[in-house]
Write an enzyme that holds these catalytic residues in place. Structure first.
Site, short mmCIF file in Angstrom:
data_model
loop_
_atom_site.label_atom_id
_atom_site.label_comp_id
_atom_site.label_asym_id
_atom_site.label_seq_id
_atom_site.Cartn_x
_atom_site.Cartn_y
_atom_site.Cartn_z
N ASP A 1 -22.14 17.14 -24.37
CA ASP A 1 -20.71 17.29 -24.07
C ASP A 1 -20.11 16.06 -23.40
OD1 ASP A 1 -22.29 17.84 -21.96
OD2 ASP A 1 -21.16 19.56 -21.24
N HIS B 1 0.81 -1.23 0.00
CA HIS B 1 0.00 0.00 0.00
C HIS B 1 0.85 1.29 0.00
CE1 HIS B 1 -2.84 3.07 1.18
NE2 HIS B 1 -2.30 3.16 2.38
N GLU C 1 0.64 5.68 12.76
CA GLU C 1 -0.74 5.31 13.08
C GLU C 1 -0.87 3.80 13.34
OE1 GLU C 1 -3.03 7.39 13.62
OE2 GLU C 1 -4.90 6.23 13.57
N ASP C 2 -0.23 2.99 12.54
CA ASP C 2 -0.49 1.53 12.58
C ASP C 2 0.65 0.69 13.16
OD1 ASP C 2 -2.84 2.17 11.35
OD2 ASP C 2 -2.16 1.67 9.34
N ASP D 1 -3.24 8.49 -0.76
CA ASP D 1 -3.57 7.37 0.15
C ASP D 1 -5.01 6.94 -0.10
OD1 ASP D 1 -3.55 5.68 2.49
OD2 ASP D 1 -4.52 7.31 3.59
N HIS E 1 3.75 6.79 5.65
CA HIS E 1 2.60 7.55 6.14
C HIS E 1 1.74 6.80 7.16
CE1 HIS E 1 0.25 5.36 3.02
NE2 HIS E 1 -0.79 5.60 3.80
MN MN Z 1 -2.62 4.51 4.16
#
Ligand code: MN
Length: 299
Positions: free
Chosen positions: A270, A57, A85-86, A149, A81
């Site tokens: 269009d 990811h 958090e994880d 993300d 990133h």
């Molecule tokens: Mn992520």
């Protein structure tokens, strides 16, 4: 570059490095490889909903941003990133390993993700939430990483088993993240987010429109260059130099217009969109004048 990366990861790191090197020959290869190792170790043992190693990811997010030719700090932030958090990673350890800028950027993305969990349901809340996200992202790179993300999470959303969860994420994407992408002018991510969310929320309609568009791609390969040449001629005869590009509109934008005008796709005039780039604002008005003089205006 070898270090502790397995062969598949060496390939992924190589590909990413080459992509960045093509637009930034001075890119720091060692720093990029260190970020790869750091992130892989942090996410070791974690898996995605698809069953793949989690680390797929952040690499995909980094690639989306490298396609947009962003700087190395942004790419590294993408690779790292989710580590705070994880995983057990602290901002301090990120700062020590990669410097205060990266730590700050990852911190920004982490904060946006935490706030995202509390996002509101109605459109007023969504508007407030968008404003909040914008205000929080002093550095626009934070927002770009967050949008990339979400884009990768939307591309892979089929792996999420629960339909309610898919729907909730797709709604949030349409109400918050796609408009944000539009606001800061990142149209490629805006369209990717909209079309993926549209596919979740209006599966059949999305398939119908996409099939019709696929059918038209053939025609458009001839028509779009023809119209582009004509438009360029009209504008340049009005005394303004320009470059013109054209594309088929995205499934979601077509659907939105069908809704707004209450028409079917056949009645929609269009399906293609053209962009005319001119040197200055004054030239832009001049070009608009030439276009209006040459073609009738349809409301
Ligand atoms: Mn992520």
């Amino acid at each position: 570059m070898a270090y502790r990366l397995g062969s598949e990861m060496i390939e992924a790191a190589d590909a990413l490095f080459n992509k960045i090197h093509a637009y930034d020959p001075s890119v720091d290869c060692d720093k990029l490889v260190r970020a790869f190792n750091f992130g892989m170790e942090a996410h070791d043992g974690q898996t995605r909903a698809s069953g793949e190693p989690y680390y797929i990811h952040p690499i995909a997010v980094a690639n989306i941003l490298a396609d947009m030719r962003l700087d190395l700090d942004t790419i590294i932030t993408a690779l790292l990133h989710d580590t705070v958090e994880d995983c057990d990673v602290t901002l301090d350890s990120l700062g020590e390993a990669f410097g205060p800028n990266i730590a700050q950027l990852v911190d920004g993305v982490t904060k946006l993700s935490r706030i995202g969990l509390q996002a509101g349901q109605n459109s007023l809340q969504a508007e407030n939430f968008r404003k909040l996200l914008l205000a929080m992202s002093e550095d626009v790179r934070v927002l770009l990483v967050k949008l990339a993300d979400r884009t990768h999470n939307m591309i892979t959303i089929d792996h999420i088993a629960k339909p309610e969860k898919r729907t909730r994420i797709a709604r949030e994407t349409l109400e918050i993240y796609a408009p944000l992408a539009e606001r800061i002018g990142v149209t490629n991510l805006q369209h990717a987010l909209e079309n993926a969310a549209f596919g979740v929320l209006q599966d059949e309609m999305a398939q119908t429109i996409t099939a019709r568009l696929d059918y038209m791609v053939h025609e458009s390969e001839i028509i779009i260059p023809m119209i582009s040449v004509e438009l360029q001629d009209v504008v340049e005869r009005g005394g303004v130099e320009c470059s013109v590009s054209g594309r088929l509109k995205s499934p979601y934008s077509i659907w939105r217009k069908m809704q707004r005008k209450k028409v079917t796709m056949d009645q929609l005039s269009d399906i293609m969109a053209f962009r005319i780039l001119v040197p200055s604002t004054a030239d832009c008005y001049q070009a608009l004048g030439s276009i209006h003089a040459a073609y009738p205006n349809v409301m």
